[in-house]
Enzyme design. Sequence first.
Site, PDB file in Angstrom:
ATOM      1  N   ASP A 114      46.817  65.509  26.122  1.00 51.68           N
ATOM      2  CA  ASP A 114      46.716  64.229  26.455  1.00 51.68           C
ATOM      3  C   ASP A 114      47.856  63.318  26.187  1.00 51.68           C
ATOM      4  O   ASP A 114      49.010  63.775  26.438  1.00 51.68           O
ATOM      5  CB  ASP A 114      45.153  63.601  25.857  1.00 51.68           C
ATOM      6  N   TRP A 115      47.515  62.101  25.602  1.00 55.64           N
ATOM      7  CA  TRP A 115      48.559  61.173  24.926  1.00 55.64           C
ATOM      8  C   TRP A 115      49.437  61.655  24.121  1.00 55.64           C
ATOM      9  O   TRP A 115      50.704  61.397  23.965  1.00 55.64           O
ATOM     10  CB  TRP A 115      48.054  59.905  24.485  1.00 55.64           C
ATOM     11  N   TRP A 118      39.632  57.889  35.553  1.00 52.66           N
ATOM     12  CA  TRP A 118      39.284  57.867  33.874  1.00 52.66           C
ATOM     13  C   TRP A 118      39.767  56.319  33.374  1.00 52.66           C
ATOM     14  O   TRP A 118      39.146  55.944  32.797  1.00 52.66           O
ATOM     15  CB  TRP A 118      39.945  59.047  33.085  1.00 52.66           C
ATOM     16  N   ASP A 128      38.764  70.600  33.165  1.00 54.32           N
ATOM     17  CA  ASP A 128      39.029  69.173  32.925  1.00 54.32           C
ATOM     18  C   ASP A 128      39.332  68.339  34.183  1.00 54.32           C
ATOM     19  O   ASP A 128      39.878  68.972  35.116  1.00 54.32           O
ATOM     20  CB  ASP A 128      40.654  69.372  32.071  1.00 54.32           C
ATOM     21  N   HIS A 153      38.577  68.905  28.874  1.00 54.79           N
ATOM     22  CA  HIS A 153      39.838  68.102  28.819  1.00 54.79           C
ATOM     23  C   HIS A 153      40.324  68.092  27.179  1.00 54.79           C
ATOM     24  O   HIS A 153      41.652  68.222  27.003  1.00 54.79           O
ATOM     25  CB  HIS A 153      39.535  66.727  29.108  1.00 54.79           C
TER      26      HIS A 153
END
Length: 293
Positions: free
Chosen positions: A120-121, A161, A247, A276
Amino acid sequence: MDRLRTPEDRFAGLPGWPYAPRFHERPDGLRLHYIDEGPRDAARTWLCLHGQPTWSYLYRRMIPVFLAAGDRVVAPDFAGFGRSDKPTDDAVYTFDFHRQTILDLVEALDLRDIVLVVQDWGGLIGLTLPMAATDRYRSLLVMNTTLATGDAPLSKGFLDWRAFSNSRPDMDVAALMRRACPHLTPEEAAAYGAPFPDATYKAGVRRFPNLVPDRPDAPGAALSREARSFWRERWTGRSLMAIGMQDPVLGPPVMRALHADINGCPPPLEIAAGGHFLQEWGEPIAREAVKGL
């Protein structure tokens, strides 16, 4: 800067999290939390970067595998998350702010032989780190993330999202994690919500989806394009990709595109049940990574 610090008693007795907190203080006084486990002279240091809206707790199923291999693990919380300080002004949170804070931590701890572990980030920021100090990094473990370069459309899953996140300024993080990871116990889900006593602590959570570079001149886009070139043309370390196949945000199509950008990356591990937050299915991934990275 105005900031909040989550009371320590909210982190008492978290399941599967016996690690002592450590803190790095920036020159402006902001305090960044991290854990640092294993021998300082280990052959490998696993630098584990989380995403939104989680914190380093996300790696609790993988950290024991890395430690059992005799390695060192450093897992920070981004500013605004976990035990790290939480600036109250949304404008403080920028791509460069987050990136520089992690770069400073790597320098302060003088981390070497790094296996970069991202999701993710953790990937949007983390994949831009090695080109700043290539000699510090030896390997990459990449899970359900992307490089947002601003010259390609963002996935529908991500756009959905972002809209969902923006509609919930006081997101119930524990409830979200229960839905995304049905195998979590109530206590584990609650641990994800521990850093956020109320909405005033969630500026960082709110900001992350809106920081994803979505046009060529967006902050972070040029840096991400430079990182894409780095991974394509200059990366010579070992790599392992794992994909959570369930995901809906950064799933198989996004990850296969990223796979093509990582020089020498072998065929990815496909985790059929994984979502995810793939670290929640991460123990077998960690075992493969220990063998190959």
